[in-house]
Design a protein around this motif. Structure first.
Motif, mmCIF file in Angstrom:
data_model
loop_
_atom_site.group_PDB
_atom_site.id
_atom_site.type_symbol
_atom_site.label_atom_id
_atom_site.label_comp_id
_atom_site.label_asym_id
_atom_site.label_seq_id
_atom_site.Cartn_x
_atom_site.Cartn_y
_atom_site.Cartn_z
ATOM 1 N N PHE A 1 0.854 -1.193 0.000
ATOM 2 C CA PHE A 1 0.000 0.000 0.000
ATOM 3 C C PHE A 1 0.886 1.237 0.000
ATOM 4 O O PHE A 1 1.016 1.938 0.995
ATOM 5 C CB PHE A 1 -0.887 -0.049 1.242
ATOM 6 N N ARG A 2 1.511 1.484 -1.149
ATOM 7 C CA ARG A 2 2.481 2.578 -1.263
ATOM 8 C C ARG A 2 2.204 3.345 -2.544
ATOM 9 O O ARG A 2 2.096 2.753 -3.613
ATOM 10 C CB ARG A 2 3.901 2.021 -1.305
ATOM 11 N N PRO A 3 2.119 4.644 -2.433
ATOM 12 C CA PRO A 3 1.817 5.438 -3.623
ATOM 13 C C PRO A 3 2.893 5.358 -4.691
ATOM 14 O O PRO A 3 2.617 5.555 -5.869
ATOM 15 C CB PRO A 3 1.679 6.864 -3.083
ATOM 16 N N ILE B 1 -4.347 2.496 -6.240
ATOM 17 C CA ILE B 1 -4.552 2.808 -4.818
ATOM 18 C C ILE B 1 -6.029 2.685 -4.458
ATOM 19 O O ILE B 1 -6.383 2.080 -3.440
ATOM 20 C CB ILE B 1 -4.028 4.226 -4.492
ATOM 21 N N ARG B 2 -6.895 3.210 -5.308
ATOM 22 C CA ARG B 2 -8.333 3.107 -5.017
ATOM 23 C C ARG B 2 -8.788 1.659 -4.984
ATOM 24 O O ARG B 2 -9.566 1.245 -4.132
ATOM 25 C CB ARG B 2 -9.133 3.898 -6.053
ATOM 26 N N ILE C 1 -7.505 0.100 -1.788
ATOM 27 C CA ILE C 1 -8.295 0.524 -0.623
ATOM 28 C C ILE C 1 -9.569 -0.308 -0.522
ATOM 29 O O ILE C 1 -9.956 -0.755 0.556
ATOM 30 C CB ILE C 1 -8.629 2.032 -0.715
ATOM 31 N N SER D 1 -7.890 5.640 5.289
ATOM 32 C CA SER D 1 -7.025 4.986 4.300
ATOM 33 C C SER D 1 -6.130 6.007 3.597
ATOM 34 O O SER D 1 -4.988 5.697 3.246
ATOM 35 C CB SER D 1 -7.851 4.212 3.285
ATOM 36 N N ASP D 2 -6.644 7.222 3.417
ATOM 37 C CA ASP D 2 -5.809 8.246 2.771
ATOM 38 C C ASP D 2 -4.639 8.652 3.675
ATOM 39 O O ASP D 2 -3.538 8.924 3.194
ATOM 40 C CB ASP D 2 -6.649 9.464 2.373
ATOM 41 N N ILE E 1 -3.271 6.547 5.835
ATOM 42 C CA ILE E 1 -2.397 5.360 5.899
ATOM 43 C C ILE E 1 -1.491 5.295 4.671
ATOM 44 O O ILE E 1 -0.306 5.006 4.780
ATOM 45 C CB ILE E 1 -3.246 4.070 6.028
ATOM 46 N N VAL E 2 -2.060 5.576 3.498
ATOM 47 C CA VAL E 2 -1.243 5.467 2.283
ATOM 48 C C VAL E 2 -0.189 6.575 2.220
ATOM 49 O O VAL E 2 0.880 6.392 1.647
ATOM 50 C CB VAL E 2 -2.132 5.461 1.013
ATOM 51 N N GLU E 3 -0.493 7.686 2.850
ATOM 52 C CA GLU E 3 0.440 8.809 2.788
ATOM 53 C C GLU E 3 1.509 8.768 3.873
ATOM 54 O O GLU E 3 2.553 9.390 3.747
ATOM 55 C CB GLU E 3 -0.336 10.134 2.913
ATOM 56 N N ASN E 4 1.219 8.067 4.975
ATOM 57 C CA ASN E 4 2.123 8.111 6.130
ATOM 58 C C ASN E 4 2.700 6.719 6.406
ATOM 59 O O ASN E 4 2.006 5.830 6.906
ATOM 60 C CB ASN E 4 1.342 8.633 7.348
ATOM 61 N N LEU E 5 3.978 6.579 6.091
ATOM 62 C CA LEU E 5 4.653 5.287 6.248
ATOM 63 C C LEU E 5 4.592 4.775 7.683
ATOM 64 O O LEU E 5 4.342 3.590 7.938
ATOM 65 C CB LEU E 5 6.109 5.426 5.811
ATOM 66 N N ARG F 1 1.139 3.497 8.484
ATOM 67 C CA ARG F 1 0.905 2.202 7.830
ATOM 68 C C ARG F 1 1.592 1.086 8.616
ATOM 69 O O ARG F 1 1.014 0.020 8.852
ATOM 70 C CB ARG F 1 1.433 2.215 6.400
ATOM 71 N N LEU G 1 -8.396 10.337 -2.278
ATOM 72 C CA LEU G 1 -7.456 10.133 -3.369
ATOM 73 C C LEU G 1 -8.191 10.284 -4.696
ATOM 74 O O LEU G 1 -9.252 9.737 -4.893
ATOM 75 C CB LEU G 1 -6.844 8.734 -3.276
ATOM 76 N N VAL H 1 -0.035 11.254 -5.038
ATOM 77 C CA VAL H 1 0.096 11.094 -3.600
ATOM 78 C C VAL H 1 1.561 10.924 -3.229
ATOM 79 O O VAL H 1 2.258 10.102 -3.780
ATOM 80 C CB VAL H 1 -0.687 9.866 -3.128
ATOM 81 N N LYS H 2 2.015 11.723 -2.314
ATOM 82 C CA LYS H 2 3.409 11.648 -1.875
ATOM 83 C C LYS H 2 3.477 10.909 -0.543
ATOM 84 O O LYS H 2 2.743 11.201 0.389
ATOM 85 C CB LYS H 2 3.994 13.053 -1.707
ATOM 86 N N ARG H 3 4.397 9.974 -0.469
ATOM 87 C CA ARG H 3 4.606 9.250 0.769
ATOM 88 C C ARG H 3 5.385 10.119 1.743
ATOM 89 O O ARG H 3 6.378 10.734 1.385
ATOM 90 C CB ARG H 3 5.353 7.960 0.454
ATOM 91 N N SER H 4 4.903 10.206 2.977
ATOM 92 C CA SER H 4 5.638 10.945 3.986
ATOM 93 C C SER H 4 5.906 10.030 5.170
ATOM 94 O O SER H 4 5.295 8.991 5.312
ATOM 95 C CB SER H 4 4.823 12.150 4.446
#
Lengths: 177, 120
Positions: free
Chosen positions: A35-37, A45-46, A49, A136-137, A139-143, A146, B6, B12-15
């Motif tokens: 689950f990584r952008p 991603i959708r 999810i 979920s948005d 989670i995918v954005e924040n390592l 996740r 999304l 989407v950028k991973r942070s």
């Protein structure tokens, strides 16, 4: 072959719900890992999810049904006290296990741990499902988030695995017939 | 088609932000408290015969019915309270997970038979 309601519920509790739980776990863990952008397109991603939502909810429902059927249907049969004078204890698994020194540990350690720790699983699985549904948005954005969700998810599975493992041993040593 | 934040055209950028929404933290920490309560009641019922009897909500399942029901009720109530209290705040992922893992670990320890049997 299932011959009685007791056997049906034991199989349903341990094997049917257990299989759903295991399948859901495998799928969701793989889904979370990828689950990584940077690995997925926005469309991917959708799609991911949607799969994670279905998987985590299936796991939470299976987990709740497992502990509820276990505690309120199967466990009362397991712990039923035999009437006075009954010599054959095979219909009373708890009493049977305690009457055989080599098997007593299945109750004193196995069942005593399993019956309590199993309840951690639905609590933790529900939180994972909630987070996947609502955040979920995030989670995918924040390592880090996740990874945190994955840790809670793995602990949920571990609690169920402990319960399932001892359940299998106990069912082998003293089946509910 | 688009049910989430999304979108098709958003990159989407991973942070690796250390901050999370307070409501996320509330859900995670409350689950740890639920596990701890089940552990406390498991050991508590061994120490106190009175508590064991109070937790016997349904005789066929014995005290297990009360231990787990109280654990679930406390978890949900705590979750609702924390959710309300922390909804407009941010929390640190590390702090949230450290507290939660300690709570869950204590729950595991207190349900572990060699531990609660030591109080018999």
């Amino acid at each position: 072959m299932i011959h009685s309601a007791r056997e049906f519920w034991t199989v349903f509790h341990g094997m049917v719900l257990g299989s759903i739980f295991l399948l859901s776990f495998s799928g969701v863990l793989v889904g979370l890992y990828g689950f990584r952008p940077d690995w997925l397109t926005p469309q991917g991603i959708r799609h991911r999810i949607r799969l994670l939502k279905i998987g985590t909810v299936a796991m939470a429902i299976a987990s709740w049904l497992t502990v509820i059927t276990g505690t309120y249907i199967v466990y009362p049969w397991y712990r039923a006290k035999p009437p006075e004078g009954v010599a054959n204890l095979l219909d009373y698994p708890r009493s049977y296990l305690l009457s055989v020194p080599d098997l007593a540990i299945f109750h004193t350690f196995g069942m005593e741990w399993k019956e309590h720790v199993a309840w951690f699983s639905p609590i933790l699985a529900t939180v994972v499902a909630y987070l996947v549904w609502h955040y979920s948005d995030h989670i995918v954005e924040n390592l880090k988030l996740r990874n945190a969700v994955a840790v809670v998810f793995i602990i949920s599975f571990s609690a169920a695995a402990i319960a399932g493992l001892f359940g299998a041993f106990i069912a082998k040593a003293a089946p509910i017939l | 088609m688009q049910k989430t934040i999304l979108t098709h055209d958003r990159d989407v950028k991973r942070s690796a932000s250390t901050q999370i929404d307070g409501r996320i933290s509330a859900a995670i920490v409350a689950s740890g408290i639920g596990c701890l309560v089940i552990g406390l009641l498991t050991t508590g019922a061994v120490i106190s015969e009175g508590l064991k009897n109070i937790l016997n909500w349904w005789n066929p399942a014995g005290p297990l019915s009360g231990k787990t029901s109280v654990g679930v009720i406390v978890w949900l109530v705590i979750w609702a309270i924390f959710h309300f209290l922390w909804k407009d705040q941010e929390a640190e992922v590390k702090k949230t997970m450290t507290i939660t893992l300690i709570l869950i670990a204590l729950g595991f320890v207190l349900t572990f038979p060699p531990v609660f049997e030591a109080f018999e």
